[in-house]
Design a protein around this motif. Structure first.
Motif, PDB file in Angstrom:
ATOM      1  N   THR A  65       2.505  -3.738  -2.505  1.00 35.21           N
ATOM      2  CA  THR A  65       1.108  -3.390  -2.708  1.00 35.21           C
ATOM      3  C   THR A  65       0.876  -2.241  -3.675  1.00 35.21           C
ATOM      4  O   THR A  65       0.236  -2.400  -4.708  1.00 35.21           O
ATOM      5  CB  THR A  65       0.458  -3.023  -1.361  1.00 35.21           C
ATOM      6  OG1 THR A  65       0.784  -4.016  -0.424  1.00 35.21           O
ATOM      7  CG2 THR A  65      -1.032  -2.929  -1.502  1.00 35.21           C
ATOM      8  N   MET A  66       1.383  -1.055  -3.320  1.00 38.02           N
ATOM      9  CA  MET A  66       0.935   0.134  -4.051  1.00 38.02           C
ATOM     10  C   MET A  66       1.407   0.137  -5.496  1.00 38.02           C
ATOM     11  O   MET A  66       0.668   0.514  -6.394  1.00 38.02           O
ATOM     12  CB  MET A  66       1.402   1.400  -3.344  1.00 38.02           C
ATOM     13  CG  MET A  66       0.743   1.636  -2.025  1.00 38.02           C
ATOM     14  SD  MET A  66      -0.983   1.192  -1.968  1.00 38.02           S
ATOM     15  CE  MET A  66      -1.689   2.430  -3.026  1.00 38.02           C
TER      16      MET A  66
ATOM     17  N   THR B  42      -0.778  -2.121  -7.410  1.00 41.44           N
ATOM     18  CA  THR B  42      -2.150  -1.611  -7.470  1.00 41.44           C
ATOM     19  C   THR B  42      -2.273  -0.547  -8.550  1.00 41.44           C
ATOM     20  O   THR B  42      -3.239  -0.512  -9.311  1.00 41.44           O
ATOM     21  CB  THR B  42      -2.550  -1.000  -6.109  1.00 41.44           C
ATOM     22  OG1 THR B  42      -2.311  -1.947  -5.106  1.00 41.44           O
ATOM     23  CG2 THR B  42      -4.002  -0.596  -6.106  1.00 41.44           C
TER      24      THR B  42
ATOM     25  N   THR C  77      -2.495  -8.433  -3.184  1.00 41.96           N
ATOM     26  CA  THR C  77      -2.464  -7.192  -2.407  1.00 41.96           C
ATOM     27  C   THR C  77      -3.333  -6.127  -3.059  1.00 41.96           C
ATOM     28  O   THR C  77      -4.067  -5.407  -2.388  1.00 41.96           O
ATOM     29  CB  THR C  77      -1.020  -6.692  -2.322  1.00 41.96           C
ATOM     30  OG1 THR C  77      -0.462  -6.713  -3.627  1.00 41.96           O
ATOM     31  CG2 THR C  77      -0.194  -7.551  -1.416  1.00 41.96           C
TER      32      THR C  77
ATOM     33  N   MET D 207      -6.936  -6.585  -2.309  1.00 39.76           N
ATOM     34  CA  MET D 207      -7.351  -6.118  -0.988  1.00 39.76           C
ATOM     35  C   MET D 207      -7.582  -4.612  -0.994  1.00 39.76           C
ATOM     36  O   MET D 207      -8.576  -4.114  -0.460  1.00 39.76           O
ATOM     37  CB  MET D 207      -6.274  -6.474   0.051  1.00 39.76           C
ATOM     38  CG  MET D 207      -6.154  -7.949   0.284  1.00 39.76           C
ATOM     39  SD  MET D 207      -4.629  -8.368   1.150  1.00 39.76           S
ATOM     40  CE  MET D 207      -5.030  -7.879   2.800  1.00 39.76           C
ATOM     41  N   ILE D 208      -6.637  -3.884  -1.614  1.00 41.23           N
ATOM     42  CA  ILE D 208      -6.784  -2.433  -1.686  1.00 41.23           C
ATOM     43  C   ILE D 208      -8.046  -2.073  -2.455  1.00 41.23           C
ATOM     44  O   ILE D 208      -8.808  -1.184  -2.067  1.00 41.23           O
ATOM     45  CB  ILE D 208      -5.553  -1.804  -2.369  1.00 41.23           C
ATOM     46  CG1 ILE D 208      -4.328  -1.961  -1.505  1.00 41.23           C
ATOM     47  CG2 ILE D 208      -5.792  -0.345  -2.698  1.00 41.23           C
ATOM     48  CD1 ILE D 208      -4.348  -1.109  -0.273  1.00 41.23           C
TER      49      ILE D 208
ATOM     50  N   ILE E 144     -11.180  -2.739  -0.165  1.00 43.29           N
ATOM     51  CA  ILE E 144     -11.363  -1.814   0.956  1.00 43.29           C
ATOM     52  C   ILE E 144     -11.442  -0.371   0.476  1.00 43.29           C
ATOM     53  O   ILE E 144     -12.262   0.423   0.947  1.00 43.29           O
ATOM     54  CB  ILE E 144     -10.208  -1.966   1.968  1.00 43.29           C
ATOM     55  CG1 ILE E 144     -10.248  -3.349   2.605  1.00 43.29           C
ATOM     56  CG2 ILE E 144     -10.290  -0.905   3.046  1.00 43.29           C
ATOM     57  CD1 ILE E 144     -11.359  -3.551   3.579  1.00 43.29           C
TER      58      ILE E 144
ATOM     59  N   VAL F 194     -11.586 -10.038   2.086  1.00 42.45           N
ATOM     60  CA  VAL F 194     -10.308  -9.346   2.262  1.00 42.45           C
ATOM     61  C   VAL F 194      -9.461 -10.062   3.305  1.00 42.45           C
ATOM     62  O   VAL F 194      -8.261 -10.252   3.142  1.00 42.45           O
ATOM     63  CB  VAL F 194     -10.542  -7.882   2.691  1.00 42.45           C
ATOM     64  CG1 VAL F 194      -9.232  -7.201   2.977  1.00 42.45           C
ATOM     65  CG2 VAL F 194     -11.309  -7.145   1.639  1.00 42.45           C
TER      66      VAL F 194
END
Lengths: 319, 548
Positions: A239-240, A243, A269, A272-273, A276, A290
């Motif tokens: 994810t990170m 992102t 992913t 989604m981040i 949110i 999401v």
């Protein structure tokens, strides 16, 4: 699992004493909690995602905007604020991360595994293994930062016009991140190849190279494949790093065209981040999307884990 | 495999391919490691800015620190490899202990009042003593009575009469709990004395056991008293060195005493490794001499971004003034919460699966389920936290408890898997011996399995915590704040975390200033803490692997 009948026989008389019951119940509840987690996860994802789709929203009593399954699964535009929910734009970006990172991680990971299991002396192993663990332990945020600050500028002389955010550097860091996973699982499989097979190879006059490539690797193939699938599922869920490194513009790109890797894109992913972490408030269609992405992601990674288990067990050589 | 056409070149084997292959593999192994090492060096350079220092500053430290340390290392190595290993280990021990004492000091300065801490410890210690007394008074006391007495003692001590059960029914507090009583005492000793009183004795006891070992009583008392004096000195003399008494006591008890105890123990008990202590001594003396010399001669040190202001300041919109303190504190609290929530459950599940579980379908389902849960992406756990705790249970978003619960669920499968391995590694003979002595299953687990697998479990759980401390995505999903200016006052307040702060700086505040100053500094602190945790785990593992 202790199928140990001796221990059972010896403790049968005391097994219903209060301290025994109490401790056994505690341990059982702990183990059952993992089942509860899974059930909670599946229930939550399905009920929340159900609120997103047109066909299922009335079933869970939600009125208002919805999106159709066809629109979600076949649309190529992702603009949650503009009402465009085509998940393909995100899936292709995820696919790019998967392909790009596997080009790096699979060869390097298998090479590492062969080296550690066949060539490295115990001393070298004891140095390299903790090193790989540290490679796997560095937080993914840090990898994402490395991608935009160091890797993209390093690549720029070779690829003119590379933007700050691009898929290429995201793929590189995700690839490095999953090397240890490929390496450790493949190495376990290679170490499990019995020494007698190697000795037989040497007895036939094979060199160490031939033993490694023609005996050890084929014998450990099921383990190696299962490590590939697990590593890919890790890359999908990553994810990170993506992102931070891949940017935040959803684009429908062709994952098989190398030129598209210099573009920015938005993997699932990261989407989604972005939703949110941005200013989407609870309740809207964008918020529910999401969970729709979440269940897609969950199903894909779960399927890959199950396939990996299946490959490892079904095609395992029995010695 | 060449089989058929070997006759003509029989006995001649080309080694070229093999050699090339071997070095290719080595290169493949090193690519990732070297690449990440280079990136870490880059980020450390950006954060510490070594080139801004006076060349003379570098030269001074090279002469006073680097050269003597290398010489001391070579000397220790000539004596024995063990000596060098002890020396290097004690250096690492000092660094790690000081880091953890800094974290602990942070908690006692900003989050937990020393009086609350003392009250809490007493409220736990008294019922524990009562339980021990009940159990040892007469073994024939029925288990149910023992259990009830224990529960009642803890309830009274922590909640009083009638406590939370009564307040539900609107009954006023009749007898305050021991906790409230102590926490509400009008007259209390000075905070640093309370800290010294709670931290000093355990450290002194462990220290005297370690150093004096099986020597006479006098040696035990002397070492214990020395450690206690050191802890008290931290509080009494701290103010003269510019440190407040409370953090002074904490740093002395957690940061200074353990390494000194280790050094003293090595000097007293292991003469072959004694020479290794030259290494830490050289480093300490070398840095002091170097610092004094550069100070006296006026050589400027580097303009590091990882400085005291960064470690103790809070976020600012200008990169040069941005600090990391709330993020560090938030991460520490989160990790404590994760540890308390996830470890008992994870170890319990591991013990069930290894020791109790019958070989049936349900057990196999749990087994498969755990390995699948380990593969679920962390961002999906974030969704679980968001949906379950925030939406359905109406918890406020982003609190320490919420973050701890979400991260706890995330690392639970990892804890279970590693704890199972440790439990499985306990030799079957030992269990059989225990059963043979007539022990029950629970007694065997308690007295044989758990103590034997303790260090293995600890290693796995530290590595799992290392995973949790770097996780960002779940925290974003549950709504943890990007920017927080103070430490959370309790578990139900929102907290920032180190990786979250790094993410906020590198995305929301993206600018050259943050990219070049605050983010590298944050990354260096985060990676340093992670490396410290990983090295503890690796040292522990090497220790228990070599003893088995």
């Amino acid at each position: 699992m202790s199928g140990d009948s001796l221990a059972d026989d010896l403790t049968r008389r005391t097994q219903n004493a209060p301290p025994e019951l109490l401790s056994r119940t505690f341990f059982f509840v702990c183990a059952a909690l993992s089942i509860a987690t899974t059930i909670g996860l599946i229930l939550l994802l399905t009920t929340e995602a159900a609120k997103f789709f047109t066909f299922s929203a009335p079933l869970v009593g939600v009125e208002g905007e919805t999106a159709t399954v066809v629109e979600f699964l076949t649309g190529t535009e992702w603009q949650p604020t503009g009402g465009e929910f085509g998940v393909l734009a995100l899936v292709t970006a995820t696919l790019m991360v998967m392909i790009g990172s596997s080009l790096i991680a699979l060869p390097l990971g298998v090479g590492t595994a062969i080296y550690l299991s066949e060539y490295a002396s115990p001393r070298v192993r004891s140095l390299l293994k903790p090193g790989l663990e540290i490679l796997a332990g560095i937080p993914t945020v840090v990898y994402g930062f490395f991608a935009i600050i160091y890797i993209t500028p390093m690549l720029r002389p070779f690829i003119p016009g590379l933007g700050t955010f691009n898929m290429l550097s995201a793929c590189i860091v995700v690839g490095i991140m999953i090397i240890p996973m490929v390496a450790s699982i493949s190495e376990d499989a290679m170490s499990a190849v019995p020494e007698s097979l190697r000795q037989a190879g040497y007895g036939m006059g094979a060199t160490k190279f031939e033993v490694s490539t023609d005996i050890v690797v084929p014998s450990a193939l099921s383990g190696i494949f299962s490590s590939f699938i697990l590593a890919l599922s890790r890359a999908i869920g990553e994810t990170m790093a993506v992102t931070i490194a891949a940017g935040s513009t959803a684009q429908f790109l062709n994952p098989l065209n190398p030129a598209t890797y210099t573009e920015r894109a938005l993997p699932m992913t990261a989407a989604m981040i972005k939703l949110i972490g941005g200013d989407v408030t609870g309740g809207g269609l964008a918020y529910r999307s999401v969970f729709a992405i979440g269940i897609t992601l969950f199903v894909i990674t779960l399927a890959m884990n199950v396939i990996s288990d299946y490959v490892a067990q079904r095609y395992q050589e029995e010695y | 495999m060449a089989t058929n056409n070997e006759i003509e070149g029989f006995g001649r084997v080309s080694r070229t391919i093999g050699t090339v292959f071997r070095y290719l593999l080595l290169a493949a192994t090193l690519v990732g490691l070297v690449f990440v090492t280079i990136l870490l060096v880059y980020v450390a350079k950006d954060a510490v800015q070594p080139l801004t220092a006076d060349p003379a500053w570098h030269l001074t430290f090279f002469l006073t620190l680097v050269v003597p340390t290398l010489a001391a290392g070579a000397y220790a190595y000539r004596e024995s490899v063990e000596a060098l290993r002890t020396g290097v280990f004690s250096v690492g021990f000092v660094v790690v202990a000081l880091m953890f004492s800094g974290g602990a000091a942070m908690i006692f300065v900003d989050i937990v009042e020393p009086l609350t801490w003392l009250a809490f410890l007493l409220a736990l210690a008294v019922p524990t003593a009562v339980t021990a007394a009940v159990v040892s008074y007469d073994h024939r006391v029925p288990f149910a009575a023992q259990f009830l007495a224990t529960v009642a003692a803890f309830y009274l001590s922590l909640f009083g009469i009638p406590g939370p059960l009564g307040s539900l029914a609107g009954v006023p507090t009749l007898v305050p709990s021991l906790f409230d009583f102590v926490a509400g005492l009008p007259l209390a000793p000075a905070p640093w004395l309370m800290m010294a009183g709670t931290l000093g004795p355990p450290v002194a006891y462990v220290g005297s056991q370690y150093v004096a070992g099986d020597r006479d009583r006098r040696a035990h008392v002397l070492t214990g008293a020395a450690v206690l004096a050191l802890v008290l000195a931290g509080g009494a003399l701290g103010p003269f060195a510019g440190v407040d008494p409370v953090p002074g006591v904490v740093v002395a008890a957690i940061g200074l005493a353990p390494p000194l105890v280790y050094t003293a123990g090595t000097a007293a008990n292991r003469p072959t490794e004694r020479t290794g202590l030259v290494v830490p001594a050289t480093i300490v003396v070398g840095s002091l001499v170097g610092a004094a010399a550069t100070d006296a001669l006026g050589f400027a040190g580097p303009q590091s971004w990882v400085d005291w202001a960064f470690l103790t300041g809070s976020h600012s919109s200008t990169a040069a003034e941005a600090g990391f303190y709330p993020a560090i504190g938030g991460s520490i609290l989160l990790m404590l919460t994760v540890a308390v929530l996830a470890f008992p459950v994870g170890i319990g599940a591991a013990v069930y699966l290894e020791e109790y579980a019958p070989d049936n379908r349900f057990t196999r389902i749990i087994d498969v389920n755990i390995s699948n849960l380990a593969g679920v992406p962390s961002v999906v756990y974030g969704l679980l936290g968001l949906g379950l705790f925030v939406t359905y249970l109406n918890q406020p978003p982003g609190t320490v408890l919420l973050g701890g619960a979400t991260l706890g669920l995330l690392i639970l499968p990892i804890v279970i898997i590693s704890a199972r391995e440790a439990v499985r590694a306990v030799p079957e003979d030992m269990r059989a011996a225990s059963y043979g002595m007539g022990a029950t299953k629970w007694q065997t687990v308690k007295n044989v399995v758990l103590p034997r697998s303790f260090s293995g479990i600890l290693t796995g759980t530290i590595l799992a915590l290392g995973r949790a401390i770097g996780e960002t995505a779940p925290l974003i999903m549950i709504g943890a704040p990007n920017v927080k200016y103070s430490l959370p006052a309790g578990l139900s307040e929102a907290a920032s975390a180190m990786p979250l702060q790094v993410y906020a700086w590198s995305s929301l505040y993206a600018s050259d200033g943050f990219y070049e100053q605050a983010v590298p500094a944050g990354v260096v602190v985060l990676v340093a803490i992670l490396l410290a945790m990983n090295s503890i785990a690796i040292v522990l593992r090497n220790k228990y692997q070599s003893t088995e």
